[in-house]
Write a protein that holds these residues in place. Structure first.
Motif, mmCIF file in Angstrom:
data_model
loop_
_atom_site.group_PDB
_atom_site.id
_atom_site.type_symbol
_atom_site.label_atom_id
_atom_site.label_comp_id
_atom_site.label_asym_id
_atom_site.label_seq_id
_atom_site.Cartn_x
_atom_site.Cartn_y
_atom_site.Cartn_z
ATOM 1 N N UNK A 168 57.824 39.572 125.922
ATOM 2 C CA UNK A 168 57.440 39.527 124.520
ATOM 3 C C UNK A 168 56.843 38.162 124.196
ATOM 4 N N UNK A 169 56.120 38.079 123.122
ATOM 5 C CA UNK A 169 55.354 36.870 122.805
ATOM 6 C C UNK A 169 56.223 35.635 122.595
ATOM 7 N N UNK A 170 57.428 35.820 122.056
ATOM 8 C CA UNK A 170 58.294 34.664 121.804
ATOM 9 C C UNK A 170 58.893 34.141 123.119
ATOM 10 N N UNK A 171 59.241 35.056 124.025
ATOM 11 C CA UNK A 171 59.765 34.633 125.328
ATOM 12 C C UNK A 171 58.672 33.924 126.118
ATOM 13 N N UNK A 172 57.474 34.477 126.087
ATOM 14 C CA UNK A 172 56.356 33.850 126.797
ATOM 15 C C UNK A 172 56.024 32.482 126.201
ATOM 16 N N UNK A 173 56.257 32.321 124.882
ATOM 17 C CA UNK A 173 56.045 31.023 124.254
ATOM 18 C C UNK A 173 56.958 29.992 124.918
ATOM 19 N N UNK A 174 58.200 30.365 125.138
ATOM 20 C CA UNK A 174 59.145 29.447 125.768
ATOM 21 C C UNK A 174 58.692 29.090 127.183
ATOM 22 N N UNK A 175 58.127 30.056 127.900
ATOM 23 C CA UNK A 175 57.616 29.784 129.244
ATOM 24 C C UNK A 175 56.462 28.789 129.201
ATOM 25 N N UNK A 176 55.602 28.919 128.200
ATOM 26 C CA UNK A 176 54.477 27.991 128.060
ATOM 27 C C UNK A 176 54.961 26.590 127.687
ATOM 28 N N UNK A 198 54.097 29.540 114.976
ATOM 29 C CA UNK A 198 55.230 29.157 115.834
ATOM 30 C C UNK A 198 54.737 28.565 117.142
ATOM 31 N N UNK A 199 53.698 29.139 117.716
ATOM 32 C CA UNK A 199 53.134 28.598 118.947
ATOM 33 C C UNK A 199 52.612 27.190 118.701
ATOM 34 N N UNK A 200 51.880 27.015 117.626
ATOM 35 C CA UNK A 200 51.305 25.703 117.325
ATOM 36 C C UNK A 200 52.390 24.683 117.010
ATOM 37 N N UNK A 201 53.476 25.119 116.324
ATOM 38 C CA UNK A 201 54.590 24.217 116.028
ATOM 39 C C UNK A 201 55.260 23.719 117.305
ATOM 40 N N UNK A 202 55.254 24.543 118.339
ATOM 41 C CA UNK A 202 55.850 24.150 119.622
ATOM 42 C C UNK A 202 54.864 23.359 120.476
#
Length: 194
Positions: free
Chosen positions: A1-9, A34-38
């Motif tokens: 899912x997109x949030x899990x993949x965000x953590x991988x990135x 959320x991606x940009x905040x991370x």
């Protein structure tokens, strides 16, 4: 899912994520924020157009790791990836669609790539992505598994035929439709009988 993949990135700052073109429609403004905040540059998300199969195979050879979707597992794409020697990581769910990736990995001999939690999924993915030696060893293992049951079409046909015979037998006896097990595809003797 997109949030899990965000953590991988986040944990793999040199990584990029390929998604099919259509997947980007799932990127609502809230997820983008959320991606940009991370601190993830959206250029690290690459949209791949749905090319014909030959072009897809050529493109896929450039991938280091296949991250199975946590909600709706890969079907043909997962099989193609494993067959091309691309290591895969899957999170085992509770529905048929969320367990297929685990089955592919099990029958390929890569049970250690089947994850039961999102944290395990992230850990295994990061470990493979950051260990060139383990990644290369896994790719070599995948290239060497020509006789894996997953790719043994004749065996799979016998397995399916046995299921059809069992269903027909139940139908002829007048039994109500009901789930049943045929036996493990790994049990060759159960496939040869009847």
């Amino acid at each position: 899912d997109l949030m899990t993949w965000m953590e991988l990135l986040v944990q793999g700052p040199g990584a990029v994520l390929w998604l099919y073109d259509g997947c980007m429609s799932g990127f609502g403004e809230a997820i983008r924020e959320k991606y940009e905040q991370r601190g993830i540059d959206m250029k690290r998300l690459i949209c791949a157009p749905p090319w014909d199969i030959k072009k897809r195979w050529v493109r896929s050879r450039h991938a280091d790791l296949f991250l199975d979707d946590c909600i709706y597992n890969a079907h043909v794409t997962g099989i193609e990836s494993l067959r091309m020697g691309i290591p895969m990581v899957s999170l085992k769910g509770t529905s048929h669609n969320s367990r297929l990736g685990s089955s592919l990995l099990y029958y390929s001999g890569f049970e250690n790539h089947i994850c039961l939690t999102k944290n395990d999924y992230i850990t295994v993915s990061i470990r493979l992505a950051t260990s060139a030696a383990e990644l290369e060893a896994t790719k070599e293992q995948l290239q060497a598994v020509d006789n894996v049951i997953l790719f043994d079409t004749e065996l799979q046909v016998r397995y399916l035929e046995k299921a059809f015979r069992k269903a027909l037998h139940k139908f002829k006896k007048g039994l109500a439709p009901k789930d049943f097990e045929v036996g493990s595809a790994l049990d060759l003797n159960s496939l040869i009988k009847n």
